[in-house]
Each structure stands twice: as structure tokens, then as C-alpha cells.
Design a protein around this motif. Structure first.
Motif, PDB file in Angstrom:
ATOM      1  N   UNK A 115      -2.095  38.308  17.723  1.00 37.97           N
ATOM      2  CA  UNK A 115      -3.523  39.534  17.464  1.00 37.97           C
ATOM      3  C   UNK A 115      -3.957  40.227  18.476  1.00 37.97           C
ATOM      4  N   UNK A 116      -4.489  40.689  18.192  1.00 34.68           N
ATOM      5  CA  UNK A 116      -4.809  41.598  20.129  1.00 34.68           C
ATOM      6  C   UNK A 116      -6.198  41.092  20.310  1.00 34.68           C
ATOM      7  N   UNK A 117      -6.444  39.984  19.642  1.00 31.65           N
ATOM      8  CA  UNK A 117      -7.880  39.252  19.966  1.00 31.65           C
ATOM      9  C   UNK A 117      -7.194  37.905  19.829  1.00 31.65           C
ATOM     10  N   UNK A 118      -6.902  37.223  21.427  1.00 29.46           N
ATOM     11  CA  UNK A 118      -6.928  35.973  21.535  1.00 29.46           C
ATOM     12  C   UNK A 118      -7.960  34.889  20.662  1.00 29.46           C
ATOM     13  N   UNK A 119      -8.404  34.381  19.684  1.00 30.86           N
ATOM     14  CA  UNK A 119      -8.787  34.324  18.446  1.00 30.86           C
ATOM     15  C   UNK A 119      -9.624  32.764  18.361  1.00 30.86           C
ATOM     16  N   UNK A 120     -10.877  32.398  18.074  1.00 27.65           N
ATOM     17  CA  UNK A 120     -11.252  31.588  18.245  1.00 27.65           C
ATOM     18  C   UNK A 120     -11.708  31.521  16.822  1.00 27.65           C
ATOM     19  N   UNK A 121     -11.375  32.132  15.497  1.00 24.44           N
ATOM     20  CA  UNK A 121     -11.508  32.061  14.432  1.00 24.44           C
ATOM     21  C   UNK A 121     -10.159  32.968  13.212  1.00 24.44           C
ATOM     22  N   UNK A 122     -10.973  32.537  12.603  1.00 17.48           N
ATOM     23  CA  UNK A 122     -10.188  33.207  11.836  1.00 17.48           C
ATOM     24  C   UNK A 122     -10.360  32.979   9.979  1.00 17.48           C
ATOM     25  N   UNK A 123     -10.007  34.206   9.076  1.00 13.14           N
ATOM     26  CA  UNK A 123     -10.736  34.548   7.720  1.00 13.14           C
ATOM     27  C   UNK A 123      -9.334  34.900   7.267  1.00 13.14           C
ATOM     28  N   UNK A 124      -8.473  34.550   6.570  1.00 12.60           N
ATOM     29  CA  UNK A 124      -7.840  34.875   5.615  1.00 12.60           C
ATOM     30  C   UNK A 124      -7.952  35.662   4.002  1.00 12.60           C
ATOM     31  N   UNK A 125      -7.469  36.386   3.490  1.00 12.08           N
ATOM     32  CA  UNK A 125      -7.830  37.379   2.481  1.00 12.08           C
ATOM     33  C   UNK A 125      -6.692  37.842   1.512  1.00 12.08           C
ATOM     34  N   UNK A 126      -7.513  37.757   0.412  1.00 13.45           N
ATOM     35  CA  UNK A 126      -5.781  38.597  -0.743  1.00 13.45           C
ATOM     36  C   UNK A 126      -7.036  39.207  -2.036  1.00 13.45           C
ATOM     37  N   UNK A 127      -6.125  40.245  -2.131  1.00 15.50           N
ATOM     38  CA  UNK A 127      -6.696  40.657  -3.484  1.00 15.50           C
ATOM     39  C   UNK A 127      -4.636  40.357  -4.245  1.00 15.50           C
ATOM     40  N   UNK A 128      -5.261  40.109  -5.614  1.00 13.00           N
ATOM     41  CA  UNK A 128      -4.166  39.692  -6.029  1.00 13.00           C
ATOM     42  C   UNK A 128      -4.854  39.692  -7.194  1.00 13.00           C
ATOM     43  N   UNK A 129      -3.648  39.473  -8.839  1.00 17.89           N
ATOM     44  CA  UNK A 129      -3.706  39.489 -10.163  1.00 17.89           C
ATOM     45  C   UNK A 129      -3.354  38.292 -10.780  1.00 17.89           C
ATOM     46  N   UNK A 130      -3.906  36.998 -11.053  1.00 21.76           N
ATOM     47  CA  UNK A 130      -3.444  36.284 -11.591  1.00 21.76           C
ATOM     48  C   UNK A 130      -3.149  35.861 -13.088  1.00 21.76           C
TER      49      UNK A 130
END
Length: 468
Positions: free
Chosen positions: A123-138
Motif C-alpha cells: 500500500x502507498x499508505x501505511x493503513x489503519x483501515x482497509x475495506x475489500x470489494x468484489x464484483x462477481x456473478x454467482x
């Protein structure tokens, strides 16, 4: 929230002054990956994963894997890359089988699985938080699990954190989509959809991570999930009760349909007590329809035909998180939007209303998350511990034109809010609640939805926000 509690705002009823309850897992099921051991991080570069720029004062890093070259840069176990106009990954030859007992239905089943693990992203930002995301067909009967495998800035590894178990459906063949609370190692933890360092004042940060996605289907089936986008937003937003005001740069308004969550009070209470808590899916539905997408009549056949705007209950059902017991899971809303034809969706943070102006000028609305007392946002008429609304334009004076689903009916959804007030309640990370105690703010969280074939101007505006 203070101390080690993450800044995750509870997305409850818009009129509620007290924070809604988050259901915490009491142990919960073990991760059903059945795949390789969690990667611990390391010094190698991340092929095909160029660092994203920092965004304004927020220090935000956005990373996503979306192209055939990026998918091939990861470690694949049973996964095959599919090219075409919307490239992604699917189950090729399954890597094995795994058992999973659904904590919400208590049904146990065996699943074939395949696993894809991203290269290490520093990460270009040493982070205190992170949120993942995804786009998918299930397709019905299939699902996926997304994990974050992090490396702290002292070189040690986080646990393999489950960021979500997702399927678009909730039929008899489907698991129940769910977050997984109760995860932590005494240094970081997961609150619904957000990874957070427990005590940022120690200087501990998330320096790098891999994302791992596991695709599941019934044994012997030819069905497969398809993942088109997998990414995360990492950030280190400074604690602040106020933010600097931005100078207006644009006036204009997008034509977005207006839907009220309030007309759905009491409808389908199994989805977070009905419409009074549906700010997030209602906002999502407004922007999905702005892009010309709608659920089909077959999708809406389950809704009582006497109800207005049946697509709003559909959105609530499609975003409901059975662990959180609500419809406000940020990545689940993005994933729901991406189930519609050729729509991309991410969760990110922006640095000011100037960022939103650039997006709106290009034709891209933003769904913002904020919390405030009744007197802090003139004209709202309510206070909230967490609320979503869509920013659709700006007046000549620079004030914010918002589609606020907390309106009493559809005709009243369009609101104009004072720029300075809106920007502050959206971007701050600390606030005082109705009891006078210190509580959290989202620090500029927003959802962005846009088509897979954006215009050159839209690409430029997204790139200015670190999104591609």
C-alpha cells in the motif's frame, strides 16, 4: 467510538439517534477455504499491481485486479482466467472439496472449490483501515469468500481475515451471505466489513496485503462464480472533528430517480426491520437505475404487488448481511450493484467535495456515508448514527444536491444541504453524539458505481479518485 474500537459507523435507521446493534459472532464457523495456507506477506514486488496515488488529505490507496494480465499474476489453484469484454476468473478444475455449515441456516454441505490469491500489494499508505470489494456473478448454488492476508509494518502477518462470504441469491441451494465478526489477533480486528488497527496511536499499520478469493459450487456441477473485479481500499484518515472547507468548482445536477426508504416501513421486517433501515440499498437502487439498470419482473415477483417501488425491497433483500443483520454492509452493496449488467462498483474514501464535483461533472453520482445530530445538517430534520445518501449535483452557490432516502416520500427525496455542513459530517472521523460522548464518523466513505464502458471523461474523473 473511542479507544481501540474501529471507526465503522453502524448504518442504522436514518432517524435513529442511538447506534444500531452489531451482532458479534461467538466463535463462528471456521473459514471454509480448504485451500492453501495463508500467505504471510513478503518483500517481493506485486507484478501487475502498480501502487495507486494518495488521495488528498485522506491518504487513501485503491488497488484492484481486473485485467487478464493481473489475473494471471496471481496464484491460481483450480482457477481459470476468462478473457472477453469483461475478463475474470472462474472455476476450471476444482482444487478440492470443503465442508461448510451455514451458521444462519445450520445446513451442512460439501462444496468444490478453487482459489485465487493476488500478488502482494504494498500500500502507498501505511493503513489503519482497509475495506475489500468484489464484483462477481454467482449463479444459484454458488458462492465466494474473500480474505485479506495482511503484513504489518513490523513485518509480521495478520490472520487470514474473512472479509465476506457472498452470493447474490438466498434460495434453498444458497448459503446466506454474511460477514464474520469476532476475528482479531489483539492488534487488529474485523468489524463487519472493515479491517482496523485496534490502537493506531501505537504506530502499527497495515503495510501490505494479498487478497484471496475462494470460489465454491456443488460437487459435480458445471456452474461457477465469475469474479470480474477484486480490490481493496486502504487508508489512514487522521482523527478530526472538523475538516477544512473546500471551494466550489462546479454547478450542475444529474437526473437520478428518487426513492424514499420511509414508505417501506414495516415491509419485510426480516430484512433489518423494514424500510426505515434501508438507506443503503435505497441509495444503491437509485444509482443503479440512474445507469439504466432495473430488476426484471421475475426478480420482483416475490414482492407484494400493492407495495410501491418494489425494486427497493429487492435491493434490501439482495444486500442483507445475515451476520450484521442489516443492509448496510458496504461491500455487499457494491457487490449487489455489480450484479446488474455491465456495472462496476467499489467502496472508497474521497478527500473533499471537490472530488465529488469532478465525478458528478463527468456524470458519476457518489453515495456518501455520514452521521450527525439533528442540528448539524440544516434541513435534514433528523439525526443519525449512520446514513447513506446519493450526491447528485451542486448548486450555483456550491451547496450539495442530495437524494436523501430518509425523506417521507419519493417527491421529497431531492434535498439541498449546506456545503460546509455536509462536507464536515461526511469527512470527519470523530463527533459528539446526542449523549455528548465521542463517537465515530466514516472519514469520507462512499460507493461509486459506473458502467464497464465509461466515457473518456468518466475514466479521467475516476482516475482522479484513484479508481480504474
Amino acid at each position: 467510538m473511542t479507544g481501540s474500537t474501529p471507526r465503522r459507523t453502524v448504518l442504522a435507521a436514518a432517524v435513529a439517534l442511538a447506534a444500531g446493534a452489531v451482532v458479534t459472532a461467538s466463535g463462528g464457523p471456521a473459514a471454509a477455504t480448504g485451500g492453501p495456507a495463508a500467505a504471510s506477506g513478503g518483500p517481493e514486488a506485486a507484478p501487475g499491481a502498480a501502487p495507486r496515488p494518495r488521495q488528498g488529505p485522506h491518504l487513501v490507496d485503491n488497488q484492484a485486479w481486473i485485467s487478464p494480465a493481473q489475473w494471471r499474476s496471481g496464484a491460481a489453484h483450480g482457477v481459470r482466467v476468462e478473457e472477453g469484454r469483461r475478463p475474470g476468473i472462474v472455476i476450471g478444475r476444482p482444487a478440492g472439496t470443503a465442508d461448510y455449515t451455514d451458521p444462519h441456516t445450520h445446513r451442512s454441505a460439501t462444496w468444490e472449490y478453487a482459489v485465487w490469491t493476488s500478488p502482494l500489494h504494498r500500500s502507498t499508505v501505511p493503513a489503519t483501515e482497509a475495506v475489500a470489494h468484489w464484483n462477481a456473478h454467482t449463479p444459484a448454488g454458488t458462492w465466494l469468500q474473500v480474505e485479506l492476508l495482511g503484513t504489518y509494518n513490523d513485518g509480521s502477518a495478520t490472520p487470514a481475515y474473512v472479509m465476506g462470504r457472498w452470493t447474490a441469491g438466498d434460495g434453498e441451494a444458497d448459503i446466506r451471505r454474511t460477514s464474520l465478526d469476532g476475528q482479531g489477533d489483539g492488534r487488529s480486528s474485523i468489524s463487519t466489513d472493515t479491517f482496523a488497527i485496534d490502537t493506531p496511536a501505537t504506530g502499527l499499520r497495515l503495510a501490505a496485503y494479498r487478497l484471496r478469493v475462494t470460489l465454491y459450487r456443488p460437487p459435480g456441477s458445471r456452474l461457477t462464480p465469475t469474479v470480474w473485479r477484486l480490490g481493496a481500499m486502504a487508508s489512514d484518515v487522521p482523527d478530526r472533528f472538523t475538516v477544512d472547507a473546500s471551494t466550489p468548482t462546479y454547478a450542475g445536477e444529474l437526473e437520478v430517480p428518487g426513492y424514499s426508504q420511509e414508505i417501506h416501513k414495516g415491509q419485510y421486517p426480516q430484512y433489518d426491520n423494514g424500510g426505515e433501515a434501508w438507506c443503503s440499498p435505497t441509495s444503491s437502487q437509485m444509482i443503479i437505475e440512474y445507469w439504466g439498470r432495473r430488476p426484471s419482473p421475475a426478480d420482483l415477483a416475490w414482492v407484494d404487488p400493492s407495495y410501491a417501488d418494489p425494486q427497493v425491497p429487492q435491493a434490501a433483500r439482495g444486500t442483507y448481511d445475515y451476520q450484521y443483520q442489516g443492509c448496510g454492509n458496504w461491500p455487499f452493496n457494491a457487490a449487489y450493484a455489480a450484479t446488474y449488467r455491465d456495472l462496476n462498483a467499489v467502496v472508497t474514501r474521497l478527500g473533499s467535495l471537490n472530488d465529488v464535483e469532478r465525478l458528478v461533472r463527468a456524470g458519476i453520482p457518489a453515495i456518501t456515508s455520514q452521521s450527525f445530530l439533528a442540528g448539524e445538517l440544516t434541513g435534514a430534520g433528523y439525526g443519525t448514527s449512520g446514513h447513506l445518501m446519493a450526491v447528485t449535483g451542486f448548486t450555483e452557490d456550491g451547496d450539495v444536491i442530495a437524494h436523501d432516502p430518509a425523506a417521507p416520500d419519493d417527491a421529497a427525496v431531492r434535498r439541498v444541504y449546506r456545503r460546509r455542513e455536509f462536507e464536515n459530517v461526511w469527512l470527519r472521523t470523530k463527533r459528539h453524539n446526542a449523549s455528548g460522548n465521542v463517537a465515530s464518523g466514516t472519514g469520507g466513505v462512499c460507493y461509486l458505481y459506473w458502467p464497464t464502458d465509461p466515457t473518456p471523461g468518466q475514466r479521467t474523473a475516476l482516475a482522479s479518485a484513484g479508481i480504474r
